[in-house]
Write an enzyme that holds these catalytic residues in place. Structure first.
Site, PDB file in Angstrom:
ATOM      1  N   ASP A  14      66.509  23.772  85.791  1.00 39.96           N
ATOM      2  CA  ASP A  14      65.381  24.435  86.463  1.00 39.96           C
ATOM      3  C   ASP A  14      64.051  23.796  86.073  1.00 39.96           C
ATOM      4  O   ASP A  14      63.173  23.615  86.911  1.00 39.96           O
ATOM      5  CB  ASP A  14      65.354  25.928  86.095  1.00 39.96           C
ATOM      6  CG  ASP A  14      66.434  26.703  86.840  1.00 39.96           C
ATOM      7  OD1 ASP A  14      66.988  26.167  87.818  1.00 39.96           O
ATOM      8  OD2 ASP A  14      66.727  27.838  86.424  1.00 39.96           O
TER       9      ASP A  14
ATOM     10  N   THR B 180      81.028  34.182  82.712  1.00 38.50           N
ATOM     11  CA  THR B 180      82.033  33.716  81.739  1.00 38.50           C
ATOM     12  C   THR B 180      81.522  32.563  80.876  1.00 38.50           C
ATOM     13  O   THR B 180      82.109  32.248  79.842  1.00 38.50           O
ATOM     14  CB  THR B 180      83.291  33.211  82.475  1.00 38.50           C
ATOM     15  OG1 THR B 180      82.919  32.058  83.251  1.00 38.50           O
ATOM     16  CG2 THR B 180      83.856  34.272  83.398  1.00 38.50           C
TER      17      THR B 180
ATOM     18  N   ASP C 123      66.181  26.634  80.638  1.00 38.51           N
ATOM     19  CA  ASP C 123      67.165  26.041  81.558  1.00 38.51           C
ATOM     20  C   ASP C 123      66.694  24.638  81.948  1.00 38.51           C
ATOM     21  O   ASP C 123      65.704  24.474  82.663  1.00 38.51           O
ATOM     22  CB  ASP C 123      67.310  26.930  82.792  1.00 38.51           C
ATOM     23  CG  ASP C 123      68.456  26.463  83.678  1.00 38.51           C
ATOM     24  OD1 ASP C 123      69.329  27.273  84.001  1.00 38.51           O
ATOM     25  OD2 ASP C 123      68.474  25.264  84.060  1.00 38.51           O
TER      26      ASP C 123
HETATM   27  C1  PRP Z   1      73.349  23.425  82.001  1.00 41.24           C
HETATM   28  C2  PRP Z   1      73.197  22.105  81.279  1.00 41.24           C
HETATM   29  C3  PRP Z   1      74.601  21.777  80.898  1.00 41.24           C
HETATM   30  C4  PRP Z   1      75.193  23.128  80.635  1.00 41.24           C
HETATM   31  C5  PRP Z   1      75.293  23.341  79.160  1.00 41.24           C
HETATM   32  O1  PRP Z   1      73.781  23.233  83.289  1.00 41.24           O
HETATM   33  O2  PRP Z   1      72.584  21.116  82.053  1.00 41.24           O
HETATM   34  O3  PRP Z   1      75.317  21.095  81.907  1.00 41.24           O
HETATM   35  O4  PRP Z   1      74.316  24.099  81.195  1.00 41.24           O
HETATM   36  O5  PRP Z   1      75.942  24.511  78.866  1.00 41.24           O
HETATM   37  P1  PRP Z   1      77.362  24.575  78.131  1.00 41.24           P
HETATM   38  O6  PRP Z   1      77.311  23.597  77.004  1.00 41.24           O
HETATM   39  O7  PRP Z   1      77.441  25.989  77.654  1.00 41.24           O
HETATM   40  O8  PRP Z   1      78.413  24.251  79.144  1.00 41.24           O
HETATM   41  P2  PRP Z   1      73.904  24.436  84.345  1.00 41.24           P
HETATM   42  O9  PRP Z   1      75.260  25.044  84.297  1.00 41.24           O
HETATM   43  O10 PRP Z   1      72.751  25.382  84.155  1.00 41.24           O
HETATM   44  O11 PRP Z   1      73.821  23.698  85.715  1.00 41.24           O
HETATM   45  P3  PRP Z   1      72.585  22.918  86.392  1.00 41.24           P
HETATM   46  O12 PRP Z   1      72.358  21.659  85.573  1.00 41.24           O
HETATM   47  O13 PRP Z   1      73.079  22.623  87.745  1.00 41.24           O
HETATM   48  O14 PRP Z   1      71.395  23.826  86.356  1.00 41.24           O
HETATM   49  N1  URA Z   2      71.886  25.258  79.706  1.00 33.98           N
HETATM   50  C1  URA Z   2      70.544  25.086  79.648  1.00 33.98           C
HETATM   51  O1  URA Z   2      69.942  24.471  80.546  1.00 33.98           O
HETATM   52  N2  URA Z   2      69.895  25.597  78.599  1.00 33.98           N
HETATM   53  C2  URA Z   2      70.511  26.251  77.596  1.00 33.98           C
HETATM   54  O2  URA Z   2      69.838  26.673  76.650  1.00 33.98           O
HETATM   55  C3  URA Z   2      71.901  26.429  77.688  1.00 33.98           C
HETATM   56  C4  URA Z   2      72.570  25.906  78.752  1.00 33.98           C
END
Ligand code: PRP
Ligand code: URA
Length: 208
Positions: free
Chosen positions: A202, A107, A199
């Site tokens: 990661d 989602t 990401d």
């Molecule tokens: C990533 C990033 C943001 C989010 C951005 O986190 O660090 O928090 O995605 O996406 P959005 O603007 O569409 O919400 P992620 O959900 O991958 O979690 P993580 O940091 O734990 O890997």
């Molecule tokens: N979260 C990430 O870490 N990278 C993107 O490009 C989008 C969301």
């Protein structure tokens, strides 16, 4: 409408270019996030208020100005953690709260799993930290959380932003200024920023 500040400093542009490179190692990535956050922190803190104090140099008494305790850093877990150390080195008296959010893969909606904030957050300038502003769902949700705890002065600091994410945050939180190192082109069909850097969590923690 909130202000959007896109960093123009050549060192930030240089470091963001290396950050994007898929060959950049986890160690280098972590160091670069730290360095970019430090440079951005200089901009994002330029309106902190000063209090006059008396200072005794080895020669005379004089007046100085200090930034008294007034900041709370709120990294969005996980990737926001990569920006904390830099901001803490700039503002050692800052308190740190944490908001845990992950993006549901299907989602793309943020799911909250953790929240621990300073009890006096309503008195502090809050800097919400996340390297990535993609759909904007996570940042908008984190700002909701700190506002519900009473925070009134909030800024958002992100390294890479998509226009879609900027709009989401501006629509939801017109009072929050946004600082970004780069305003990228767009999101792809999976909600990743293009050109982006992949990401961030990661790459920061080596969980690729
Ligand atoms: C990533 C990033 C943001 C989010 C951005 O986190 O660090 O928090 O995605 O996406 P959005 O603007 O569409 O919400 P992620 O959900 O991958 O979690 P993580 O940091 O734990 O890997
Ligand atoms: N979260 C990430 O870490 N990278 C993107 O490009 C989008 C969301």
């Amino acid at each position: 409408m909130s202000n959007l500040f896109v960093m123009e400093h050549p060192l930030i542009k240089h470091k963001v270019s290396i950050l994007r490179n898929k060959e950049t190692t986890v160690k280098e990535f972590r160091e670069l996030v730290n360095e970019i956050a430090l440079l951005m922190g200089y901009e994002a803190t330029k309106d902190l208020t000063l209090t006059e104090v008396e200072v005794e140099t080895p020669l005379v008494k004089t007046k100085g100005q200090v930034v008294e305790k007034q900041v709370a850093l709120v990294p969005i877990l996980r990737a926001g953690l990569g920006m904390v150390e830099a901001l803490m080195s700039l503002i050692p008296a800052a308190k740190v709260g944490h908001v845990g959010l992950y993006r549901d893969h299907d989602t793309l909606q943020p799911v909250e799993y953790y929240c621990k904030l300073p009890t006096d957050i309503e008195e502090r300038q809050v800097l919400v930290l996340d390297p990535m502003l993609a759909t904007g769902g996570s940042s908008a949700a984190a700002i909701d959380v700190v506002k519900k705890r009473g925070a009134k002065k909030i800024k958002l600091m992100c390294i890479i932003a998509a226009p879609e994410g900027v709009k989401t945050v501006q629509d939801a939180h017109p009072d929050v200024d946004i600082y970004v190192a780069s305003l990228d082109e767009k999101l792809n069909e999976n909600g990743y920023i293009l050109p982006g850097l992949g990401d961030a969590g990661d790459r920061l923690f080596g969980t690729l």
